[in-house]
Design a protein around this motif. Structure first.
Motif, PDB file in Angstrom:
ATOM      1  N   PHE A 184      45.590  49.222  39.481  1.00 48.71           N
ATOM      2  CA  PHE A 184      46.572  50.087  40.156  1.00 48.71           C
ATOM      3  C   PHE A 184      47.962  49.460  40.122  1.00 48.71           C
ATOM      4  N   ALA A 185      48.039  48.162  40.446  1.00 46.89           N
ATOM      5  CA  ALA A 185      49.341  47.482  40.451  1.00 46.89           C
ATOM      6  C   ALA A 185      49.942  47.443  39.057  1.00 46.89           C
ATOM      7  N   SER A 186      49.098  47.211  38.056  1.00 43.85           N
ATOM      8  CA  SER A 186      49.580  47.118  36.686  1.00 43.85           C
ATOM      9  C   SER A 186      50.150  48.449  36.203  1.00 43.85           C
ATOM     10  N   TYR A 187      49.408  49.522  36.435  1.00 45.07           N
ATOM     11  CA  TYR A 187      49.869  50.830  35.957  1.00 45.07           C
ATOM     12  C   TYR A 187      51.069  51.314  36.766  1.00 45.07           C
ATOM     13  N   THR A 188      51.105  50.976  38.054  1.00 42.31           N
ATOM     14  CA  THR A 188      52.258  51.350  38.879  1.00 42.31           C
ATOM     15  C   THR A 188      53.523  50.669  38.377  1.00 42.31           C
ATOM     16  N   ALA A 189      53.415  49.365  38.073  1.00 41.56           N
ATOM     17  CA  ALA A 189      54.572  48.639  37.553  1.00 41.56           C
ATOM     18  C   ALA A 189      55.011  49.189  36.201  1.00 41.56           C
ATOM     19  N   PHE A 190      54.056  49.595  35.381  1.00 41.43           N
ATOM     20  CA  PHE A 190      54.384  50.190  34.085  1.00 41.43           C
ATOM     21  C   PHE A 190      55.070  51.544  34.243  1.00 41.43           C
ATOM     22  N   SER A 191      54.627  52.332  35.213  1.00 45.70           N
ATOM     23  CA  SER A 191      55.126  53.702  35.376  1.00 45.70           C
ATOM     24  C   SER A 191      56.497  53.757  36.032  1.00 45.70           C
ATOM     25  N   ILE A 238      61.225  46.313  35.735  1.00 47.53           N
ATOM     26  CA  ILE A 238      62.359  45.409  35.500  1.00 47.53           C
ATOM     27  C   ILE A 238      62.310  44.235  36.462  1.00 47.53           C
ATOM     28  N   TRP A 239      61.977  44.519  37.723  1.00 50.09           N
ATOM     29  CA  TRP A 239      61.881  43.439  38.713  1.00 50.09           C
ATOM     30  C   TRP A 239      60.782  42.459  38.327  1.00 50.09           C
ATOM     31  N   VAL A 240      59.645  42.966  37.853  1.00 50.24           N
ATOM     32  CA  VAL A 240      58.547  42.094  37.438  1.00 50.24           C
ATOM     33  C   VAL A 240      58.994  41.199  36.290  1.00 50.24           C
ATOM     34  N   MET A 241      59.696  41.764  35.315  1.00 46.96           N
ATOM     35  CA  MET A 241      60.154  40.969  34.174  1.00 46.96           C
ATOM     36  C   MET A 241      61.147  39.904  34.613  1.00 46.96           C
ATOM     37  N   GLU A 242      62.017  40.269  35.548  1.00 48.22           N
ATOM     38  CA  GLU A 242      63.016  39.309  36.015  1.00 48.22           C
ATOM     39  C   GLU A 242      62.387  38.215  36.873  1.00 48.22           C
ATOM     40  N   GLY A 268      52.549  44.680  31.126  1.00 45.45           N
ATOM     41  CA  GLY A 268      52.998  44.767  29.739  1.00 45.45           C
ATOM     42  C   GLY A 268      51.942  45.266  28.775  1.00 45.45           C
ATOM     43  N   ILE A 269      50.649  45.176  29.148  1.00 44.84           N
ATOM     44  CA  ILE A 269      49.618  45.654  28.219  1.00 44.84           C
ATOM     45  C   ILE A 269      49.731  47.150  27.992  1.00 44.84           C
ATOM     46  N   PHE A 270      50.252  47.891  28.976  1.00 38.86           N
ATOM     47  CA  PHE A 270      50.415  49.333  28.811  1.00 38.86           C
ATOM     48  C   PHE A 270      51.576  49.657  27.869  1.00 38.86           C
ATOM     49  N   ILE A 271      52.487  48.708  27.720  1.00 37.03           N
ATOM     50  CA  ILE A 271      53.596  48.881  26.778  1.00 37.03           C
ATOM     51  C   ILE A 271      53.148  48.538  25.367  1.00 37.03           C
ATOM     52  N   VAL A 272      52.343  47.486  25.236  1.00 35.28           N
ATOM     53  CA  VAL A 272      51.964  46.961  23.929  1.00 35.28           C
ATOM     54  C   VAL A 272      50.834  47.773  23.294  1.00 35.28           C
ATOM     55  N   TYR A 273      49.832  48.165  24.114  1.00 39.47           N
ATOM     56  CA  TYR A 273      48.619  48.767  23.559  1.00 39.47           C
ATOM     57  C   TYR A 273      48.478  50.235  23.945  1.00 39.47           C
TER      58      TYR A 273
END
Length: 236
Positions: free
Chosen positions: A44-51, A57-61, A106-111
């Motif tokens: 849930f956290a992963s897909y929420t951050a992706f969406s 952006i905050w996660v990347m920073e 990031g896996i949702f961006i890459v794959y």
């Protein structure tokens, strides 16, 4: 994310009374339940951050800070859980699972989504088979656990070296070895958790071991999934 604690010796009793076997089955169901909750919190956290782009952006920073906090949480849970109230250990476990999900967005961006789903279900099937083997095996799996733990150290060293080399071939070799290592650790950790639970009679201690066991199996599952995804995943 590669973390694991493997320092318990297993000795299989010759027979288990029916009441003990029933108790172990019930408690192990709790271990798997909390592990599943952790996995769902991560997803849930992963897909929420992706969406949500601002959150992404905050996660990347804040990526490095999040990784450090993750390490602090997982080691605190691994080394001090025997002193924690149950609610605190559960909160730390779920907090770690959520932070891990954020850093894995990031896996949702890459794959492609289909590849992620395929890797997840393949991991679930593999994990289920090996965990069942570890639970029902009469053979002492300590030797396998020790071998896998040494392999885990080698993987970490190889990953650090490859950060400087940037070799894609070495990256795939590391993932292949990691899959085998964490498959072995799944069986060993399951047997180890069962052993610790069978030796404990204090209710609070059993609850703590339940969270500790959920963390161990969660880490095995996540690592199998991530390394399988490297092989199975179709990139966007």
């Amino acid at each position: 994310m590669i973390e694991n604690n493997n320092n318990y010796v297993y000795s299989q009793p010759q027979s288990e009374p029916a009441s003990l076997s029933h108790m172990l089955t019930g408690v192990m169901q709790g271990v798997y339940m909390y592990m599943f909750i952790g996995l769902m919190a991560t997803a849930f956290a992963s897909y929420t951050a992706f969406s949500h782009i601002p959150l992404r952006i905050w996660v990347m920073e804040s990526f490095l800070v999040l990784i450090i906090v993750e390490l602090v949480l997982v080691f605190a849970l691994g080394f001090f859980i025997h002193k924690m109230p149950f609610a605190a250990s559960l909160g730390i476990f779920l907090g770690y699972a959520i932070l891990n999900g954020l850093t894995l967005c990031g896996i949702f961006i890459v794959y492609e989504m289909g590849s992620i789903a395929a890797a997840f279900f393949t991991t679930a099937l593999t994990f289920g088979i090996m965990s069942a083997y570890g639970y029902f095996a009469k053979k002492d799996l300590t030797g396998i656990g020790s071998l896998c733990f040494m392999g885990l150290i080698g993987i970490i060293i190889a990953m650090v070296i490859n950060m400087f080399l940037g070799s894609e071939t070495m990256d795939y070799i590391i993932s292949a070895v990691a899959i085998l290592v964490f498959i072995g650790l799944t069986a060993y950790d399951t047997q180890k958790i069962k052993k610790r639970l069978s030796e404990e009679s204090n209710e609070l201690a059993i609850k703590r071991i339940t969270i500790w066991g959920a963390l161990q199996l969660y880490l095995d599952f996540i690592n199998i999934f991530l390394h399988l995804l490297r092989f199975m995943g179709k990139r966007n």
